[in-house]
Design a protein around this motif. Structure first.
Motif, short mmCIF file in Angstrom:
data_model
loop_
_atom_site.label_atom_id
_atom_site.label_comp_id
_atom_site.label_asym_id
_atom_site.label_seq_id
_atom_site.Cartn_x
_atom_site.Cartn_y
_atom_site.Cartn_z
N VAL A 3 0.84 -1.19 0.00
CA VAL A 3 0.00 0.00 0.00
C VAL A 3 0.88 1.25 0.00
N GLN A 4 0.56 2.16 -0.89
CA GLN A 4 1.28 3.44 -0.93
C GLN A 4 0.27 4.58 -0.81
N LEU A 5 0.60 5.55 0.00
CA LEU A 5 -0.23 6.73 0.19
C LEU A 5 0.62 7.96 -0.12
N GLN A 6 0.10 8.82 -0.97
CA GLN A 6 0.83 10.01 -1.39
C GLN A 6 -0.01 11.24 -1.07
N ALA A 7 0.43 12.00 -0.08
CA ALA A 7 -0.30 13.20 0.34
C ALA A 7 0.22 14.43 -0.38
N SER A 8 -0.69 15.35 -0.63
CA SER A 8 -0.31 16.60 -1.28
C SER A 8 -1.33 17.68 -0.93
N GLY A 9 -1.00 18.92 -1.30
CA GLY A 9 -1.95 20.00 -1.14
C GLY A 9 -1.67 20.99 -0.03
N GLY A 10 -0.65 20.75 0.76
CA GLY A 10 -0.34 21.68 1.83
C GLY A 10 0.20 23.00 1.29
N GLY A 11 0.34 23.96 2.18
CA GLY A 11 0.87 25.26 1.78
C GLY A 11 0.67 26.29 2.85
N LEU A 16 -6.46 19.11 0.98
CA LEU A 16 -5.42 18.10 0.93
C LEU A 16 -5.92 16.87 0.18
N SER A 17 -5.01 16.22 -0.51
CA SER A 17 -5.34 15.00 -1.24
C SER A 17 -4.42 13.87 -0.79
N CYS A 18 -4.95 12.67 -0.82
CA CYS A 18 -4.17 11.48 -0.49
C CYS A 18 -4.47 10.43 -1.55
N ALA A 19 -3.53 10.21 -2.45
CA ALA A 19 -3.70 9.21 -3.50
C ALA A 19 -3.24 7.85 -2.97
N ALA A 20 -4.12 6.87 -3.05
CA ALA A 20 -3.84 5.54 -2.51
C ALA A 20 -3.67 4.54 -3.64
N SER A 21 -2.74 3.63 -3.48
CA SER A 21 -2.51 2.60 -4.48
C SER A 21 -2.00 1.33 -3.82
N ALA A 62 -13.31 6.26 -7.70
CA ALA A 62 -12.76 6.11 -9.05
C ALA A 62 -11.29 6.52 -9.11
N LYS A 63 -10.93 7.52 -8.30
CA LYS A 63 -9.56 8.01 -8.29
C LYS A 63 -8.73 7.43 -7.15
N ASN A 64 -9.34 6.59 -6.31
CA ASN A 64 -8.64 6.04 -5.15
C ASN A 64 -7.97 7.16 -4.34
N THR A 65 -8.71 8.22 -4.13
CA THR A 65 -8.16 9.39 -3.46
C THR A 65 -9.06 9.84 -2.33
N VAL A 66 -8.43 10.22 -1.23
CA VAL A 66 -9.13 10.77 -0.07
C VAL A 66 -8.77 12.24 0.03
N TYR A 67 -9.75 13.05 0.37
CA TYR A 67 -9.55 14.49 0.46
C TYR A 67 -9.83 14.99 1.87
#
Length: 125
Positions: free
Chosen positions: A1-9, A19-24, A74-79
């Motif tokens: 499992v990989q989780l990639q967070a983004s969107g901070g600032g 914030l987004s968290c792409a899961a795979s 559909a995008k396997n993403t948590v916001y």
């Protein structure tokens, strides 16, 4: 499992960030996903969680009414939509994942096996 967070600032108080968290790497249908945060000198704390299958959500009291957690299958993403941000929301935000539905123990970071790398949110006053 990989989780990639983004969107901070950097944002001013009263502003918003998403914030987004792409899961795979897995079938997440039986997972719960969460956001935690860690401010400088403080312990990591629970912010919000969502059950992947039915979108049941839970929030830490200080963010209720301001933050919204959601997921896109559909995008396997948590916001994490964060509105009305306050300086005390400043922290590194981490997405996390674990098998199973929410329980009171789900507010503990030790209950999550999978973690993203963290994204920094800075709220200026």
């Amino acid at each position: 499992v990989q989780l990639q967070a983004s969107g901070g600032g950097l944002v001013q108080a009263g502003g918003s960030l998403r914030l987004s968290c792409a899961a795979s790497g897995s079938d997440f249908s039986s997972y719960r996903m969460a956001w935690f945060r860690q401010a400088p000198g403080k312990e990591r704390e629970f912010v919000a969680s969502i059950t992947w299958s039915d979108s049941t959500t839970n929030y830490e009291d200080s963010v209720k009414g301001r933050f919204t957690i959601s997921r896109d299958k559909a995008k396997n993403t948590v916001y994490l939509q964060m509105n009305s941000l306050k300086p005390e929301d400043t922290a590194v935000y981490y997405c996390a994942g674990a098998w199973g539905k929410y329980s009171p123990l789900s507010r503990q970071s030790a209950e999550y096996a999978y973690w993203g790398q963290g994204t920094l949110v800075t709220v200026s006053s």
